[in-house]
Design an enzyme around this catalytic site. Structure first.
Site, PDB file in Angstrom:
ATOM      1  N   HIS A  11       0.528  -1.168  -0.003  1.00 49.81           N
ATOM      2  CA  HIS A  11      -0.133   0.081   0.005  1.00 49.81           C
ATOM      3  C   HIS A  11       0.676   1.271   0.043  1.00 49.81           C
ATOM      4  O   HIS A  11       0.507   2.097  -0.913  1.00 49.81           O
ATOM      5  CB  HIS A  11      -1.004  -0.134   1.186  1.00 49.81           C
ATOM      6  CG  HIS A  11      -1.907  -1.171   1.367  1.00 49.81           C
ATOM      7  ND1 HIS A  11      -2.625  -1.685   0.164  1.00 49.81           N
ATOM      8  CD2 HIS A  11      -2.095  -2.098   2.324  1.00 49.81           C
ATOM      9  CE1 HIS A  11      -3.354  -2.733   0.487  1.00 49.81           C
ATOM     10  NE2 HIS A  11      -3.002  -2.984   1.658  1.00 49.81           N
ATOM     11  N   CYS A  43      -7.205  -6.557   4.491  1.00 50.47           N
ATOM     12  CA  CYS A  43      -8.166  -6.170   5.311  1.00 50.47           C
ATOM     13  C   CYS A  43      -9.579  -7.030   4.470  1.00 50.47           C
ATOM     14  O   CYS A  43     -10.455  -7.291   5.426  1.00 50.47           O
ATOM     15  CB  CYS A  43      -8.692  -4.660   5.166  1.00 50.47           C
ATOM     16  SG  CYS A  43      -8.544  -3.884   3.515  1.00 50.47           S
TER      17      CYS A  43
END
Length: 444
Positions: A11, A43
């Site tokens: 990320h 996630c």
């Protein structure tokens, strides 16, 4: 042409790389990543494991091809062995033994975090799992197809542990959730809120084991039993989700570190060396809720830090405005969100803190359908009156509300300012006496 090397392309790395490639066309970008995929949304793992989504395809939003089409040189499945920070050279080795020496003008470390591996006997047994990478999740899913695997023990009742407990229960497994604290989600919520989540988990058949420390795992080749300081629990699989630590391997002897080992950075993401930047889970953040440097490993923080570092590396001054650690979770439709620090944490940090609670329905009582209860807590400093944190929970989607409190903490707003904040009213959405203001009005 300035040579920019980025180590790590999840990320934080992805955000930095895209920012550079999209805005600074004259930069030469070289990327090293030890994995075989880019930008995996961890996630979403619990949703995939719990069969709430049917494949992992949507959990990726970038790729090696995308970077290369923009002009970057990408080395996947290539481990950086060491960095000569004085000579500005990265030394790496590919999957098949290829060796690389890459010089740089600017370096961005986006090495992320590693699962904490407890020092306990038996952790090397089969079916003892960590769940962080795409490969970890796929391995777990493949094993779940074995019908003889019935009893799963999840160690750690933070966000990941709670989400995985739900996922395993959704696919019909017997789940035991163990934590050494007195409740779940203790890093983010006060017990008045975490108890609501505990009741939610328990009502769906998850066995909750709090205030117990796992001392060892037992089994003959495969794990069969979890032993704590108080009891024993049968297990066909054990998932260790007790937290993460910054991956500082490539700079721990050359760069200044935070107390937990993260690379210490300034608001421009620069480390103690001028041309070396660190972003994401391997680096610190400035925490507005405590007005100090802190470590908060969240994907949202990682993305912002990547954007900030990219612009600074390329000569455009940009400072982070800090973070509040805003977060959320949804388990069997119980939605909980928080930002800043809890009342318990505020007291532990030495604040003369207070907390005000309020509970009401989202909409006026005459709205008969889809009108759920909402519970809110606002934490503030009694001396300065500044808002330190907020927590909300409901079956209603109250997630957007936490953004207002996040901004309030960022801008050091007092709870007294919240008392008369202009909150619109329409019965379809909320009440004329909104629970934000009703909670704030209780602050003496």
């Amino acid at each position: 042409m300035e040579r920019i090397v980025v180590i790590g392309a999840n990320h934080a790395g992805t955000a930095a790389i895209n920012t550079i490639l999209d805005n600074y066309k004259d930069s030469k970008v070289v990327i090293f990543d030890s994995n075989d995929n880019i930008s995996f949304l961890g996630c979403g793992m619990a949703l995939w494991i719990g069969d709430q989504i049917h494949s992992s395809e949507g959990l990726f939003y970038c790729s090696k091809d995308i970077f290369e089409k923009k002009g970057a040189k990408v080395y996947m499945e290539t481990r950086v062995e060491r960095i000569d920070y004085d000579k500005k050279i990265v030394f790496a080795e590919g999957k098949y033994g290829q060796r690389y020496q890459q010089e740089y003008d600017k370096l961005i470390l986006a090495t992320g975090s590693l699962p904490i591996s407890p020092d306990i006997e038996g952790k090397e047994l089969d079916n003892v799992q960590f769940v962080k990478l795409f490969q970890n999740a796929k391995d777990v899913i493949d094993k779940l197809h074995n019908n003889s695997l019935k009893d799963i023990v999840v160690v750690g009742a933070g966000y990941i542990g709670v989400e995985l407990a739900e996922a395993f229960r959704r696919v019909g497994k017997n789940v035991t959730l163990i934590d050494n604290m007195h409740t779940c989600l203790s890093s983010y919520y006060d017990q008045e809120f975490s108890d609501i989540m505990s009741e939610n988990l328990s009502s769906h058949g998850i066995k909750l084991v709090y205030n117990e420390i796992v001392t060892k795992l037992e089994g003959n080749g495969k794990v069969e039993k979890v032993v704590t300081d108080k009891n024993e629990y049968h297990a066909d699989m054990v998932v260790l989700g007790i937290g993460f630590k910054p991956n500082n391997r490539l700079g721990k002897d050359d760069l200044e570190l935070f107390c937990n080992g993260a690379f210490l950075v300034d608001k421009q993401q620069q480390t103690s060396r001028p041309d070396v930047y660190a972003i994401g889970d391997c680096a610190t953040v400035f925490d507005n809720s405590i007005q100090k440097t802190n470590y908060i490993a969240l994907a949202t923080n990682a993305v912002r830090s990547g954007i900030v570092a990219a612009h600074n590396v390329c000569g455009t001054p940009l400072e982070s405005i800090g973070v509040q650690g805003s977060n959320g979770i949804c388990i069997w439709n119980l939605k909980m969100v928080s930002t800043g620090i809890s009342y318990a944490k505020a007291k532990k940090l030495g604040y003369d803190a207070a907390a005000v609670d309020y509970e009401d329905t989202q909409k006026p009582a005459f709205i008969e359908h889809d009108n759920y209860k909402v519970k809110i807590r606002i934490v503030y400093d009694k001396k300065t009156r500044i808002v330190l944190g907020a927590q909300l929970c409901s079956e209603y989607d109250i997630s957007m509300a936490i953004h207002m409190f996040s901004l309030a903490i960022q801008e050091q707003v007092t709870i007294d300012r919240l008392k008369l904040t202009d909150i619109f009213f329409l019965p379809h959405f909320n009440q004329p006496y909104n629970y934000f203001t009703m909670a704030a009005l209780q602050a003496k």
